[in-house]
Design a protein around this motif. Sequence first.
Motif, PDB file in Angstrom:
ATOM      1  N   GLY A 235      32.107 -53.701   0.010  1.00  0.00           N
ATOM      2  CA  GLY A 235      31.058 -54.258   0.763  1.00  0.00           C
ATOM      3  C   GLY A 235      29.785 -54.381  -0.051  1.00  0.00           C
ATOM      4  N   VAL A 236      29.194 -55.779   0.158  1.00  0.00           N
ATOM      5  CA  VAL A 236      27.957 -56.005  -0.706  1.00  0.00           C
ATOM      6  C   VAL A 236      26.827 -55.300   0.310  1.00  0.00           C
ATOM      7  CG1 VAL A 236      28.771 -58.187  -1.722  1.00  0.00           C
ATOM      8  CG2 VAL A 236      27.486 -58.174   0.585  1.00  0.00           C
ATOM      9  N   THR A 237      26.763 -55.189   1.304  1.00  0.00           N
ATOM     10  CA  THR A 237      25.510 -54.408   2.166  1.00  0.00           C
ATOM     11  C   THR A 237      26.101 -53.292   2.462  1.00  0.00           C
ATOM     12  OG1 THR A 237      26.256 -55.137   4.398  1.00  0.00           O
ATOM     13  CG2 THR A 237      24.808 -56.636   3.060  1.00  0.00           C
ATOM     14  N   GLU A 238      25.401 -52.416   3.091  1.00  0.00           N
ATOM     15  CA  GLU A 238      25.691 -51.081   3.864  1.00  0.00           C
ATOM     16  C   GLU A 238      26.676 -51.397   5.154  1.00  0.00           C
ATOM     17  OE1 GLU A 238      23.032 -52.641   4.123  1.00  0.00           O
ATOM     18  OE2 GLU A 238      22.000 -51.991   6.094  1.00  0.00           O
ATOM     19  N   ALA A 239      27.668 -50.693   5.267  1.00  0.00           N
ATOM     20  CA  ALA A 239      28.586 -50.882   6.438  1.00  0.00           C
ATOM     21  C   ALA A 239      27.867 -50.696   7.873  1.00  0.00           C
ATOM     22  CB  ALA A 239      29.647 -49.822   6.299  1.00  0.00           C
ATOM     23  N   ILE A 240      28.125 -51.549   8.928  1.00  0.00           N
ATOM     24  CA  ILE A 240      27.584 -51.594   9.992  1.00  0.00           C
ATOM     25  C   ILE A 240      28.436 -51.084  11.138  1.00  0.00           C
ATOM     26  CG2 ILE A 240      26.102 -52.948  11.577  1.00  0.00           C
ATOM     27  CD1 ILE A 240      24.806 -52.999   8.915  1.00  0.00           C
ATOM     28  N   SER A 241      27.782 -50.136  11.929  1.00  0.00           N
ATOM     29  CA  SER A 241      28.982 -49.739  13.109  1.00  0.00           C
ATOM     30  C   SER A 241      29.107 -50.734  13.905  1.00  0.00           C
ATOM     31  CB  SER A 241      28.428 -48.363  13.745  1.00  0.00           C
ATOM     32  OG  SER A 241      28.552 -47.458  12.751  1.00  0.00           O
ATOM     33  N   VAL A 242      30.287 -50.697  14.855  1.00  0.00           N
ATOM     34  CA  VAL A 242      30.656 -51.695  15.981  1.00  0.00           C
ATOM     35  C   VAL A 242      31.211 -51.067  17.085  1.00  0.00           C
ATOM     36  CG1 VAL A 242      30.618 -54.010  14.325  1.00  0.00           C
ATOM     37  CG2 VAL A 242      32.719 -52.297  14.544  1.00  0.00           C
ATOM     38  N   SER A 243      31.282 -51.703  17.979  1.00  0.00           N
ATOM     39  CA  SER A 243      31.962 -50.914  19.170  1.00  0.00           C
ATOM     40  C   SER A 243      32.514 -52.284  19.991  1.00  0.00           C
ATOM     41  CB  SER A 243      31.087 -50.272  19.864  1.00  0.00           C
ATOM     42  OG  SER A 243      29.756 -50.893  20.257  1.00  0.00           O
ATOM     43  N   ALA A 244      33.238 -51.960  21.232  1.00  0.00           N
ATOM     44  CA  ALA A 244      33.991 -52.949  21.787  1.00  0.00           C
ATOM     45  C   ALA A 244      32.753 -53.838  22.610  1.00  0.00           C
ATOM     46  CB  ALA A 244      34.770 -52.046  23.115  1.00  0.00           C
ATOM     47  N   GLY A 245      33.119 -55.130  22.505  1.00  0.00           N
ATOM     48  CA  GLY A 245      32.137 -56.271  23.155  1.00  0.00           C
ATOM     49  C   GLY A 245      31.354 -56.866  21.781  1.00  0.00           C
ATOM     50  N   ASP A 246      31.562 -56.151  20.682  1.00  0.00           N
ATOM     51  CA  ASP A 246      30.472 -56.623  19.610  1.00  0.00           C
ATOM     52  C   ASP A 246      31.271 -57.963  19.068  1.00  0.00           C
ATOM     53  OD1 ASP A 246      28.470 -55.123  20.031  1.00  0.00           O
ATOM     54  OD2 ASP A 246      29.238 -53.636  18.066  1.00  0.00           O
ATOM     55  N   HIS A 247      30.385 -58.918  18.715  1.00  0.00           N
ATOM     56  CA  HIS A 247      31.028 -60.158  17.910  1.00  0.00           C
ATOM     57  C   HIS A 247      30.208 -60.234  16.588  1.00  0.00           C
ATOM     58  CE1 HIS A 247      30.827 -64.520  16.450  1.00  0.00           C
ATOM     59  NE2 HIS A 247      32.192 -64.355  16.990  1.00  0.00           N
ATOM     60  N   VAL A 248      31.140 -60.353  15.632  1.00  0.00           N
ATOM     61  CA  VAL A 248      30.712 -60.014  14.098  1.00  0.00           C
ATOM     62  C   VAL A 248      30.924 -61.544  13.481  1.00  0.00           C
ATOM     63  CG1 VAL A 248      31.143 -59.188  11.928  1.00  0.00           C
ATOM     64  CG2 VAL A 248      31.224 -57.710  13.960  1.00  0.00           C
ATOM     65  N   ALA A 249      29.907 -61.963  12.630  1.00  0.00           N
ATOM     66  CA  ALA A 249      30.047 -63.326  11.993  1.00  0.00           C
ATOM     67  C   ALA A 249      29.278 -62.909  10.660  1.00  0.00           C
ATOM     68  CB  ALA A 249      29.395 -64.417  12.699  1.00  0.00           C
ATOM     69  N   VAL A 250      30.197 -63.163   9.430  1.00  0.00           N
ATOM     70  CA  VAL A 250      29.698 -63.175   8.196  1.00  0.00           C
ATOM     71  C   VAL A 250      29.473 -64.418   7.465  1.00  0.00           C
ATOM     72  CG1 VAL A 250      29.665 -61.871   6.040  1.00  0.00           C
ATOM     73  CG2 VAL A 250      30.352 -60.658   7.917  1.00  0.00           C
ATOM     74  N   ARG A 251      28.581 -65.058   7.219  1.00  0.00           N
ATOM     75  CA  ARG A 251      28.063 -66.341   6.446  1.00  0.00           C
ATOM     76  C   ARG A 251      28.174 -65.926   4.976  1.00  0.00           C
ATOM     77  NH1 ARG A 251      27.529 -69.201  10.873  1.00  0.00           N
ATOM     78  NH2 ARG A 251      26.453 -68.024  12.708  1.00  0.00           N
ATOM     79  N   PHE A 252      29.026 -66.557   4.422  1.00  0.00           N
ATOM     80  CA  PHE A 252      28.934 -66.443   2.689  1.00  0.00           C
ATOM     81  C   PHE A 252      28.655 -67.757   2.234  1.00  0.00           C
ATOM     82  CE2 PHE A 252      31.433 -62.537   2.234  1.00  0.00           C
ATOM     83  CZ  PHE A 252      32.099 -62.252   3.256  1.00  0.00           C
ATOM     84  N   GLN A 253      27.602 -67.889   1.365  1.00  0.00           N
ATOM     85  CA  GLN A 253      27.020 -69.164   0.910  1.00  0.00           C
ATOM     86  C   GLN A 253      28.357 -69.726   0.099  1.00  0.00           C
ATOM     87  OE1 GLN A 253      24.241 -68.313  -2.291  1.00  0.00           O
ATOM     88  NE2 GLN A 253      23.672 -70.691  -2.397  1.00  0.00           N
ATOM     89  N   ASP A 254      28.760 -71.001   0.250  1.00  0.00           N
ATOM     90  CA  ASP A 254      29.554 -71.656  -0.393  1.00  0.00           C
ATOM     91  C   ASP A 254      31.127 -71.677  -0.046  1.00  0.00           C
ATOM     92  OD1 ASP A 254      27.932 -73.001  -1.923  1.00  0.00           O
ATOM     93  OD2 ASP A 254      28.091 -71.532  -3.528  1.00  0.00           O
ATOM     94  N   LEU A 255      31.220 -70.256   0.888  1.00  0.00           N
ATOM     95  CA  LEU A 255      32.795 -69.865   1.228  1.00  0.00           C
ATOM     96  C   LEU A 255      33.064 -69.783   2.607  1.00  0.00           C
ATOM     97  CD1 LEU A 255      33.010 -66.629  -1.233  1.00  0.00           C
ATOM     98  CD2 LEU A 255      34.172 -68.788  -1.548  1.00  0.00           C
ATOM     99  N   GLY A 256      32.096 -70.238   3.405  1.00  0.00           N
ATOM    100  CA  GLY A 256      32.151 -70.357   4.875  1.00  0.00           C
ATOM    101  C   GLY A 256      31.979 -69.053   5.628  1.00  0.00           C
ATOM    102  N   THR A 257      32.346 -69.150   6.647  1.00  0.00           N
ATOM    103  CA  THR A 257      32.013 -67.904   7.595  1.00  0.00           C
ATOM    104  C   THR A 257      33.319 -67.166   8.175  1.00  0.00           C
ATOM    105  OG1 THR A 257      30.301 -69.130   8.546  1.00  0.00           O
ATOM    106  CG2 THR A 257      31.046 -67.311   9.865  1.00  0.00           C
TER     107      THR A 257
END
Length: 263
Positions: A235-257
Amino acid sequence: MTTLSKSDIGRLAVLLETAELQAHDVTKITDDNPGMDWEDAYDIQDEIRRLKEDRGHKVVGLKAGLTSFAKMKQMGVTSPVFGFVADYMARPDGGEIETSQLIHPKVEAEICIVTKAPLKGPGCHVAAVMAATDFVIPAVEVIDSRYRDFKFDLKSVIADNTSASRFVIGGRMRDLAELDLRTLGVVLEINGEVVSMAAGAAVLGHPLAAVAMLANHLGERGQEIPAGSFIMTGGVTEAISVSAGDHVAVRFQDLGTVSMRFV
Ligand code: OOG
Ligand code: MG
């Protein structure tokens, strides 16, 4: 040198793998086994791998963890760890992740590679990894420590297969020569809100240094990274807690989402 007996290693592997499969937490194993050493820890992880393979599962990737300063600081540790991911842990890009199968999931943005030649330590370095890289691809790892309150020390987390739980490969593949992995930007969004961001250099100065460390680690155990391996560099950043209902999107420069929804 190992301090645990073969039967202790087998028992601890079953304890941790059962906690994973039944989604319940356990106390960290070093509490009851304070004398266990690094080799014991990786032996327990290897035993978990054998249990999965005996059940017909396939190991489909290798991972480095705790490779960024943000993650080491978050978890209170000072050195990287290595583990694996299995076929049943994969979820499609844009798909759903069932939180009922998990204990306390967190998401991580990871720069990954697939290799085209074997890598064997000792003496593996970033340039050797570059020569063996087939392509670069982004992923989101879902980690889910089997330890109560996500608290552990390095030996406990190694035995627990470095909290491996789910992973989503997405975005698009690119040639390494087209990218500067150190300056490659990563933006992590939850429910449309930016919660964390970093650049690839957050991972040991260069994400491929994590792969070199993995090859050198495996070399010490008489193993290598085979050609065709999918490897997550951590992981490049700290890890982020998630729970039911969450939508996660990670945008990577040059590599898409890479995206997913927790249900
Ligand atoms: C250990 C696994 C860390 C990463 O990318 O840093 C990891 C943990 O933090 O639970 O996968
Ligand atoms: Mg990770």
